[in-house]
Structure formats: structure tokens, C-alpha cells
Design an enzyme around this catalytic site. Sequence first.
Site, PDB file in Angstrom:
ATOM      1  N   LEU A  31       0.818  -1.223   0.000  1.00 34.50           N
ATOM      2  CA  LEU A  31       0.000   0.000   0.000  1.00 34.50           C
ATOM      3  C   LEU A  31       0.848   1.268   0.000  1.00 34.50           C
ATOM      4  O   LEU A  31       1.835   1.380   0.731  1.00 34.50           O
ATOM      5  CB  LEU A  31      -0.925  -0.011   1.225  1.00 34.50           C
ATOM      6  CG  LEU A  31      -1.872  -1.220   1.315  1.00 34.50           C
ATOM      7  CD1 LEU A  31      -2.747  -1.115   2.566  1.00 34.50           C
ATOM      8  CD2 LEU A  31      -2.731  -1.361   0.062  1.00 34.50           C
ATOM      9  N   HIS A  35      -3.323   4.135  -2.780  1.00 31.72           N
ATOM     10  CA  HIS A  35      -4.314   3.268  -2.137  1.00 31.72           C
ATOM     11  C   HIS A  35      -4.965   3.992  -0.948  1.00 31.72           C
ATOM     12  O   HIS A  35      -6.175   3.918  -0.743  1.00 31.72           O
ATOM     13  CB  HIS A  35      -3.654   1.999  -1.594  1.00 31.72           C
ATOM     14  CG  HIS A  35      -2.990   1.139  -2.629  1.00 31.72           C
ATOM     15  ND1 HIS A  35      -1.626   0.963  -2.681  1.00 31.72           N
ATOM     16  CD2 HIS A  35      -3.498   0.412  -3.643  1.00 31.72           C
ATOM     17  CE1 HIS A  35      -1.327   0.145  -3.675  1.00 31.72           C
ATOM     18  NE2 HIS A  35      -2.436  -0.202  -4.278  1.00 31.72           N
ATOM     19  N   GLN A  59      -4.448 -12.491 -13.089  1.00 35.37           N
ATOM     20  CA  GLN A  59      -4.376 -11.275 -13.901  1.00 35.37           C
ATOM     21  C   GLN A  59      -2.956 -10.931 -14.328  1.00 35.37           C
ATOM     22  O   GLN A  59      -2.729  -9.929 -14.989  1.00 35.37           O
ATOM     23  CB  GLN A  59      -5.048 -10.088 -13.210  1.00 35.37           C
ATOM     24  CG  GLN A  59      -4.282  -9.499 -12.044  1.00 35.37           C
ATOM     25  CD  GLN A  59      -5.117  -8.457 -11.341  1.00 35.37           C
ATOM     26  OE1 GLN A  59      -6.137  -8.746 -10.721  1.00 35.37           O
ATOM     27  NE2 GLN A  59      -4.700  -7.196 -11.427  1.00 35.37           N
ATOM     28  N   GLY A 145      -8.922   3.532  -8.649  1.00 33.46           N
ATOM     29  CA  GLY A 145      -8.083   4.645  -9.080  1.00 33.46           C
ATOM     30  C   GLY A 145      -8.232   4.919 -10.569  1.00 33.46           C
ATOM     31  O   GLY A 145      -8.346   3.991 -11.366  1.00 33.46           O
ATOM     32  N   GLU A 146      -8.195   6.203 -10.924  1.00 33.17           N
ATOM     33  CA  GLU A 146      -8.188   6.565 -12.350  1.00 33.17           C
ATOM     34  C   GLU A 146      -6.884   6.137 -13.016  1.00 33.17           C
ATOM     35  O   GLU A 146      -6.803   6.077 -14.234  1.00 33.17           O
ATOM     36  CB  GLU A 146      -8.331   8.085 -12.501  1.00 33.17           C
ATOM     37  CG  GLU A 146      -9.725   8.591 -12.300  1.00 33.17           C
ATOM     38  CD  GLU A 146      -9.834  10.092 -12.563  1.00 33.17           C
ATOM     39  OE1 GLU A 146      -8.796  10.760 -12.750  1.00 33.17           O
ATOM     40  OE2 GLU A 146     -10.974  10.583 -12.562  1.00 33.17           O
ATOM     41  N   LYS A 147      -5.885   5.866 -12.205  1.00 32.44           N
ATOM     42  CA  LYS A 147      -4.586   5.462 -12.765  1.00 32.44           C
ATOM     43  C   LYS A 147      -4.749   4.267 -13.709  1.00 32.44           C
ATOM     44  O   LYS A 147      -4.116   4.203 -14.763  1.00 32.44           O
ATOM     45  CB  LYS A 147      -3.623   5.103 -11.644  1.00 32.44           C
ATOM     46  CG  LYS A 147      -2.432   4.340 -12.169  1.00 32.44           C
ATOM     47  CD  LYS A 147      -1.284   4.354 -11.251  1.00 32.44           C
ATOM     48  CE  LYS A 147      -0.135   3.660 -11.922  1.00 32.44           C
ATOM     49  NZ  LYS A 147      -0.397   2.214 -12.045  1.00 32.44           N
ATOM     50  N   VAL A 174      -2.892   9.690  -7.533  1.00 32.07           N
ATOM     51  CA  VAL A 174      -1.966  10.360  -6.614  1.00 32.07           C
ATOM     52  C   VAL A 174      -0.553  10.256  -7.195  1.00 32.07           C
ATOM     53  O   VAL A 174      -0.134   9.177  -7.636  1.00 32.07           O
ATOM     54  CB  VAL A 174      -2.022   9.719  -5.202  1.00 32.07           C
ATOM     55  CG1 VAL A 174      -1.002  10.355  -4.271  1.00 32.07           C
ATOM     56  CG2 VAL A 174      -3.432   9.839  -4.630  1.00 32.07           C
TER      57      VAL A 174
HETATM   58  P1  AMP Z   1      -3.442  -2.290  -7.117  1.00 28.63           P
HETATM   59  O1  AMP Z   1      -3.059  -2.641  -5.720  1.00 28.63           O
HETATM   60  O2  AMP Z   1      -2.314  -1.796  -7.954  1.00 28.63           O
HETATM   61  O3  AMP Z   1      -4.275  -3.360  -7.776  1.00 28.63           O
HETATM   62  O4  AMP Z   1      -4.406  -1.029  -6.998  1.00 28.63           O
HETATM   63  C1  AMP Z   1      -5.549  -1.052  -6.187  1.00 28.63           C
HETATM   64  C2  AMP Z   1      -6.359   0.193  -6.471  1.00 28.63           C
HETATM   65  O5  AMP Z   1      -5.583   1.356  -6.210  1.00 28.63           O
HETATM   66  C3  AMP Z   1      -6.792   0.285  -7.962  1.00 28.63           C
HETATM   67  O6  AMP Z   1      -8.122   0.776  -8.025  1.00 28.63           O
HETATM   68  C4  AMP Z   1      -5.806   1.290  -8.512  1.00 28.63           C
HETATM   69  O7  AMP Z   1      -6.309   1.996  -9.633  1.00 28.63           O
HETATM   70  C5  AMP Z   1      -5.612   2.220  -7.325  1.00 28.63           C
HETATM   71  N1  AMP Z   1      -4.353   2.958  -7.440  1.00 28.63           N
HETATM   72  C6  AMP Z   1      -3.121   2.458  -7.705  1.00 28.63           C
HETATM   73  N2  AMP Z   1      -2.216   3.456  -7.791  1.00 28.63           N
HETATM   74  C7  AMP Z   1      -2.893   4.614  -7.581  1.00 28.63           C
HETATM   75  C8  AMP Z   1      -2.518   5.999  -7.540  1.00 28.63           C
HETATM   76  N3  AMP Z   1      -1.266   6.381  -7.747  1.00 28.63           N
HETATM   77  N4  AMP Z   1      -3.487   6.911  -7.301  1.00 28.63           N
HETATM   78  C9  AMP Z   1      -4.776   6.518  -7.091  1.00 28.63           C
HETATM   79  N5  AMP Z   1      -5.186   5.239  -7.111  1.00 28.63           N
HETATM   80  C10 AMP Z   1      -4.260   4.305  -7.351  1.00 28.63           C
END
Ligand code: AMP
Length: 251
Positions: A31, A35, A59, A145-147, A174
Site C-alpha cells: 500500500l 491506495h 491477472q 483509481g483513475e490510474k 496520486v
Molecule cells: P493495485 O493494488 O495496484 O491493484 O491497486 C488497487 C487500487 O488502487 C486500484 O483501483 C488502482 O487503480 C488504485 N491505485 C493504484 N495506484 C494509484 C494511484 N497512484 N493513485 C490513485 N489510485 C491508485
Amino acid sequence: MTRIVTTIADWRELRVGMQEEIGFVPTMGNLHDGHLSLLKRAKNDNAVTVTSIFVNPTQFNNEEDFKRYPSTLDADIDKLQQLQVDYVFVPTYLELYPDNYEVQVHETLLSQELEGCFRPGHFDGMLTVVLKLFNIIMPKRVYVGEKDYQQFLLIKKMITSFFLPIELIACETVRSKEKLALSSRNSRLNAVQHEKANYFAELLSSSHSSADVVGLLQQIGIRVDYIEEKWGRRLGAIWVDDVRLIDNVKR
Ligand code: AMP
């Protein structure tokens, strides 16, 4: 106190008595502040906040990437405690895949472009695990996240297609002060690689044409999967040596 739940049976027992609105943030752990921003938003909007930590093997289209995915469970749980997140669901593979992934969610159109071209099967695995988690947690609202913009669109489409009673909220990316999108994969970058990743972030939001951005990135030895304008955004995926990074900005 953040309660750690590892089995579906334990969660269901807790869930039965829960009348409050639940906000849910699915993650793969390690995290960071990206997150945490989703969790803060979930806490703000809901009486109960739940997150999940599961590095979902289905995935990953690349075994090496899966093996190297950072796992930092103790540190993650400390962060969740500090934020006062109510529950974290940490299942095993067998708990989530008693069928060994014989049943899958497959979207046929949107999942076939951009990321889908370069990561075959990635979105099937993502949608499958997300649907499982939604059916287990049964949240009112889900924060993503929009990322991962294409991922957000696909989850939204699945919610609509399967009539899931869930409100999906996309939160802004972020970034570091150099404008690099925070990502668990950034921890694998050395100083030189980090500079290159920063340059990618800078170019993506610059006024250069997408074709020029590709050229400029290639000049410093970056392999480009795509830089494309779509959905009112510019999206990109690149390789800094063996680390693949994605990002997108509004246009
Ligand atoms: P992940 O653990 O990479 O699967 O991400 C979990 C959630 O966090 C997903 O909805 C991602 O889009 C979001 N997320 C990852 N990096 C960022 C970031 N830099 N800013 C905002 N949300 C993020």
C-alpha cells in the site's frame, strides 16, 4: 482496530449483522498513498470500510512479474490500523479459486484494446477476481483509481452488464512531486530508472503530440507499448528496462 479476515465463511458471519453502508477498496497490497487516498474517501462516505489484499495470479500474464510483485503485509496492516480501516480481507488462492479458475469473466470489446493487446488474459483475471470479491464483500460503494483507467471502465461495464447493486467511484491519481503516478512497481526502479519514469509522466501531460512523445521516450531507451488518446485522456504504457509502467492524464 483493523480486523483481519482470511476466509469467506468468517466474513459472511460478520456481514450478516452489518446493516451499515460498506465502502470497499480492492488492492494487491504494498500500500502507498494512492491506495490510502481511496481508503480515506471510502471512510469519508461509508459507515464501514473494507479493503482486500490479494495478489491475484490470474491477472498476471507474465510469471516473473507475479513472482516479483512486492508483498509487504505487515507494513500494509500498520497503515490500515493508522487509518482506522475496519476490515481487511486477505484470502488465499484456494479460498477465491476453488474451481482453479475454470469459470472466468470475459469482456469481448473494451478488454481487447490498449492494455488488452499487450497483456492477454489480464482483464479476464481482473474482472473475475473483482466479481468474486464483490459477491463476497457485498459493498454499497467501491473505490478504484483513475490510474488504471481502462480497468475502471471495465469494472463499470461489468457492474452495468450484471446489474450489480454497487456504486463505483473513480478517484484521481496520486502522484509524487515529480508527477510520477504512485505505483507498487515504482519500488523496483533504481535512481536512473526513476528519472526515466519521471520523464514519461512529464511527457504524458505535455503539449507534445503522442507521436512525438513516443519518439522522445525511445530516444532515452524506453520501450513504448502505446501512447494513445482516448476517452478524453492520453494513456500510455512503457517499459523502463524490465519494469512496465502505465499512466494516463486528462486531455
Ligand atoms: P493495485 O493494488 O495496484 O491493484 O491497486 C488497487 C487500487 O488502487 C486500484 O483501483 C488502482 O487503480 C488504485 N491505485 C493504484 N495506484 C494509484 C494511484 N497512484 N493513485 C490513485 N489510485 C491508485
